[in-house]
Design an enzyme around this catalytic site. Structure first.
Site, PDB file in Angstrom:
ATOM      1  N   SER A  72     -21.026  -1.604 -55.636  1.00  0.00           N
ATOM      2  CA  SER A  72     -21.983  -2.236 -56.548  1.00  0.00           C
ATOM      3  C   SER A  72     -21.348  -2.404 -57.927  1.00  0.00           C
ATOM      4  O   SER A  72     -20.330  -1.760 -58.220  1.00  0.00           O
ATOM      5  CB  SER A  72     -23.211  -1.327 -56.657  1.00  0.00           C
ATOM      6  OG  SER A  72     -24.027  -1.660 -57.761  1.00  0.00           O
TER       7      SER A  72
ATOM      8  N   TYR B 260     -28.740   5.648 -58.096  1.00  0.00           N
ATOM      9  CA  TYR B 260     -27.994   4.559 -57.444  1.00  0.00           C
ATOM     10  C   TYR B 260     -26.569   4.491 -57.994  1.00  0.00           C
ATOM     11  O   TYR B 260     -25.593   4.386 -57.242  1.00  0.00           O
ATOM     12  CB  TYR B 260     -28.753   3.256 -57.693  1.00  0.00           C
ATOM     13  CG  TYR B 260     -28.222   2.036 -56.989  1.00  0.00           C
ATOM     14  CD1 TYR B 260     -28.519   1.807 -55.641  1.00  0.00           C
ATOM     15  CD2 TYR B 260     -27.463   1.091 -57.658  1.00  0.00           C
ATOM     16  CE1 TYR B 260     -28.065   0.661 -54.996  1.00  0.00           C
ATOM     17  CE2 TYR B 260     -27.002  -0.052 -57.024  1.00  0.00           C
ATOM     18  CZ  TYR B 260     -27.314  -0.260 -55.691  1.00  0.00           C
ATOM     19  OH  TYR B 260     -26.852  -1.397 -55.051  1.00  0.00           O
TER      20      TYR B 260
HETATM   21  P1  NAP Z   1     -31.816  -5.035 -48.821  1.00  0.00           P
HETATM   22  O1  NAP Z   1     -32.185  -6.469 -48.807  1.00  0.00           O
HETATM   23  O2  NAP Z   1     -32.761  -4.047 -49.369  1.00  0.00           O
HETATM   24  O3  NAP Z   1     -31.301  -4.534 -47.383  1.00  0.00           O
HETATM   25  C1  NAP Z   1     -30.884  -3.206 -47.197  1.00  0.00           C
HETATM   26  C2  NAP Z   1     -30.869  -2.906 -45.733  1.00  0.00           C
HETATM   27  O4  NAP Z   1     -30.555  -1.514 -45.538  1.00  0.00           O
HETATM   28  C3  NAP Z   1     -32.212  -3.146 -45.073  1.00  0.00           C
HETATM   29  O5  NAP Z   1     -32.009  -3.787 -43.834  1.00  0.00           O
HETATM   30  C4  NAP Z   1     -32.742  -1.740 -44.897  1.00  0.00           C
HETATM   31  O6  NAP Z   1     -33.601  -1.579 -43.829  1.00  0.00           O
HETATM   32  C5  NAP Z   1     -31.460  -0.993 -44.600  1.00  0.00           C
HETATM   33  N1  NAP Z   1     -31.667   0.454 -44.743  1.00  0.00           N
HETATM   34  C6  NAP Z   1     -32.129   1.124 -45.822  1.00  0.00           C
HETATM   35  N2  NAP Z   1     -32.189   2.435 -45.548  1.00  0.00           N
HETATM   36  C7  NAP Z   1     -31.744   2.599 -44.291  1.00  0.00           C
HETATM   37  C8  NAP Z   1     -31.557   3.722 -43.441  1.00  0.00           C
HETATM   38  N3  NAP Z   1     -31.836   4.962 -43.852  1.00  0.00           N
HETATM   39  N4  NAP Z   1     -31.060   3.518 -42.190  1.00  0.00           N
HETATM   40  C9  NAP Z   1     -30.783   2.276 -41.754  1.00  0.00           C
HETATM   41  N5  NAP Z   1     -30.933   1.171 -42.510  1.00  0.00           N
HETATM   42  C10 NAP Z   1     -31.418   1.331 -43.757  1.00  0.00           C
HETATM   43  O7  NAP Z   1     -30.495  -4.880 -49.640  1.00  0.00           O
HETATM   44  P2  NAP Z   1     -29.288  -5.880 -49.890  1.00  0.00           P
HETATM   45  O8  NAP Z   1     -29.482  -6.441 -51.229  1.00  0.00           O
HETATM   46  O9  NAP Z   1     -29.018  -6.752 -48.720  1.00  0.00           O
HETATM   47  O10 NAP Z   1     -28.177  -4.760 -50.017  1.00  0.00           O
HETATM   48  C11 NAP Z   1     -27.277  -4.389 -49.009  1.00  0.00           C
HETATM   49  C12 NAP Z   1     -26.276  -3.449 -49.622  1.00  0.00           C
HETATM   50  O11 NAP Z   1     -25.663  -4.088 -50.728  1.00  0.00           O
HETATM   51  C13 NAP Z   1     -26.899  -2.164 -50.179  1.00  0.00           C
HETATM   52  O12 NAP Z   1     -26.013  -1.099 -49.993  1.00  0.00           O
HETATM   53  C14 NAP Z   1     -27.039  -2.474 -51.676  1.00  0.00           C
HETATM   54  O13 NAP Z   1     -27.073  -1.324 -52.453  1.00  0.00           O
HETATM   55  C15 NAP Z   1     -25.795  -3.290 -51.892  1.00  0.00           C
HETATM   56  N6  NAP Z   1     -25.810  -4.154 -53.056  1.00  0.00           N
HETATM   57  C16 NAP Z   1     -26.793  -5.068 -53.256  1.00  0.00           C
HETATM   58  C17 NAP Z   1     -26.720  -5.921 -54.363  1.00  0.00           C
HETATM   59  C18 NAP Z   1     -27.751  -6.968 -54.668  1.00  0.00           C
HETATM   60  O14 NAP Z   1     -27.705  -7.507 -55.792  1.00  0.00           O
HETATM   61  N7  NAP Z   1     -28.652  -7.295 -53.783  1.00  0.00           N
HETATM   62  C19 NAP Z   1     -25.655  -5.806 -55.230  1.00  0.00           C
HETATM   63  C20 NAP Z   1     -24.695  -4.835 -55.002  1.00  0.00           C
HETATM   64  C21 NAP Z   1     -24.766  -4.023 -53.906  1.00  0.00           C
HETATM   65  P3  NAP Z   1     -35.208  -1.758 -43.965  1.00  0.00           P
HETATM   66  O15 NAP Z   1     -35.459  -3.100 -43.450  1.00  0.00           O
HETATM   67  O16 NAP Z   1     -35.717  -0.696 -43.082  1.00  0.00           O
HETATM   68  O17 NAP Z   1     -35.585  -1.556 -45.395  1.00  0.00           O
HETATM   69  C1  GCO Z   2     -30.338  -3.131 -60.564  1.00  0.00           C
HETATM   70  C2  GCO Z   2     -29.853  -3.820 -59.344  1.00  0.00           C
HETATM   71  C3  GCO Z   2     -28.408  -3.513 -59.024  1.00  0.00           C
HETATM   72  C4  GCO Z   2     -27.876  -4.438 -57.973  1.00  0.00           C
HETATM   73  C5  GCO Z   2     -26.476  -4.314 -57.575  1.00  0.00           C
HETATM   74  C6  GCO Z   2     -25.529  -4.694 -58.648  1.00  0.00           C
HETATM   75  O1  GCO Z   2     -31.484  -2.717 -60.588  1.00  0.00           O
HETATM   76  O2  GCO Z   2     -29.558  -3.072 -61.524  1.00  0.00           O
HETATM   77  O3  GCO Z   2     -30.667  -3.697 -58.239  1.00  0.00           O
HETATM   78  O4  GCO Z   2     -28.069  -2.228 -59.049  1.00  0.00           O
HETATM   79  O5  GCO Z   2     -28.672  -4.532 -56.875  1.00  0.00           O
HETATM   80  O6  GCO Z   2     -26.148  -3.129 -56.922  1.00  0.00           O
HETATM   81  O7  GCO Z   2     -24.247  -4.790 -58.153  1.00  0.00           O
END
Ligand code: NAP
Ligand code: GCO
Length: 264
Positions: A145, A158
């Site tokens: 992240s 986080y």
């Molecule tokens: P999301 O839309 O919330 O999807 C997260 C997924 O993880 C969902 O399918 C969720 O399942 C699953 N999950 C959560 N807890 C779990 C558990 N205990 N066991 C199995 N599955 C579980 O998030 P996303 O934005 O696609 O993020 C995916 C990854 O990228 C995460 O690690 C997040 O921190 C990271 N990330 C996101 C962003 C962003 O801007 N979106 C940026 C940087 C990093 P449910 O359907 O059950 O909730």
């Molecule tokens: C926040 C965001 C982030 C992003 C992501 C950034 O509240 O600042 O949710 O943490 O999802 O991980 O890279």
């Protein structure tokens, strides 16, 4: 060149990939030739995921498993090996966030975030590494992240977990690189998925949430990322094209980490 990025014959497990970033990466792997496996915490979500892959012409294997449950993870990995084969590519994607000021956050809430975002990648990686060693290769991609590098209000758990995940990545590289296992991270910038929906929602007066303009001003690309922006980097880190790239965090952030932000 084509074969360098091909994932033909590989089994790729992407955790928490019914939708969002995990789904996009897994679909990208399938299009590069891999057999895709994913998990989610209940059957309904797994079924939804399988249907979403089917809509894209992809036959994905879905399993019910909570990534924080070590016994459950071990049982899932054994079942995957039986059903489709040894996991060649693991993406630790499942993650949660809680946006709560630190002094209002309970220790239980903090632990829950660390459990999913840091302890679970340890558990799942530990479950696949022995077979990767026996097979003589393996790719692990940890979804890090911006918060692996930066802090901000309300995301202490986080940021602590994602910073830890960066170091777990470097340690897996250090410990198992000798077995031809590459462990790298992808650090997405701000991506439009359900996780960030609360930061992008429309206000009662029709304007966007103030976080929207804040993030655009921080991003040289001047936009939110799309889950599909992660596909190319993920395929690169899963394929032979990255066989000498190890312990690296590839930030896919439209330039956020290079930029001080737009002047007022
Ligand atoms: P999301 O839309 O919330 O999807 C997260 C997924 O993880 C969902 O399918 C969720 O399942 C699953 N999950 C959560 N807890 C779990 C558990 N205990 N066991 C199995 N599955 C579980 O998030 P996303 O934005 O696609 O993020 C995916 C990854 O990228 C995460 O690690 C997040 O921190 C990271 N990330 C996101 C962003 C962003 O801007 N979106 C940026 C940087 C990093 P449910 O359907 O059950 O909730
Ligand atoms: C926040 C965001 C982030 C992003 C992501 C950034 O509240 O600042 O949710 O943490 O999802 O991980 O890279």
């Amino acid at each position: 060149m084509d074969t360098m990025f091909s994932l033909q014959g590989k089994v790729a497990l992407v955790t928490g990939a019914s939708y969002g970033i995990g789904f996009a990466m897994a679909a990208g792997f399938a299009n590069a030739g891999a057999t895709v496996v994913f998990n989610d915490i209940n059957q309904e979500l797994v079924d939804k995921g399988i249907a979403a892959y089917q809509e894209q012409g992809i036959r994905a294997y879905g399993y019910v498993c909570d990534v924080t449950d070590e016994d459950g993870v071990n049982a899932m990995i054994a079942k995957i090996e039986q059903d489709v084969g040894v996991v060649d590519i693991l993406v630790n994607n499942a993650g949660i966030i809680k946006r709560i000021p630190m002094i209002e956050m309970t220790a239980a809430q903090f632990r829950q975030v660390v459990d999913v975002d840091l302890n679970a990648p340890f558990i799942v990686s530990k479950a696949v590494i022995p077979s990767m060693i026996r097979k003589g290769h393996g790719k692990i991609i940890n979804v890090c992240s911006m918060m692996s590098e930066l802090g901000r209000e309300t995301v202490s758990a986080y940021a602590a977990a994602k910073g830890g995940l960066k170091m777990l990545t470097r340690n897996i590289c250090s410990e198992y690189g000798q077995h031809n296992i590459q462990c790298n991270g992808i650090g997405p910038g701000y991506i439009a998925t359900p996780q960030t929906a609360p930061l992008r929602e429309q206000q009662a007066d029709g304007s966007m949430h103030p976080f929207d303009s804040f993030i655009r001003a921080k991003t040289p690309a001047n936009r939110w990322g799309e889950a599909e922006d992660l596909i190319g980097p993920a395929v690169f880190l899963a394929s032979d094209a990255s066989n000498f790239v190890n312990g690296h965090i590839l930030y896919v952030d439209g330039g956020i980490l290079a930029y001080i932000g737009r002047q007022p």
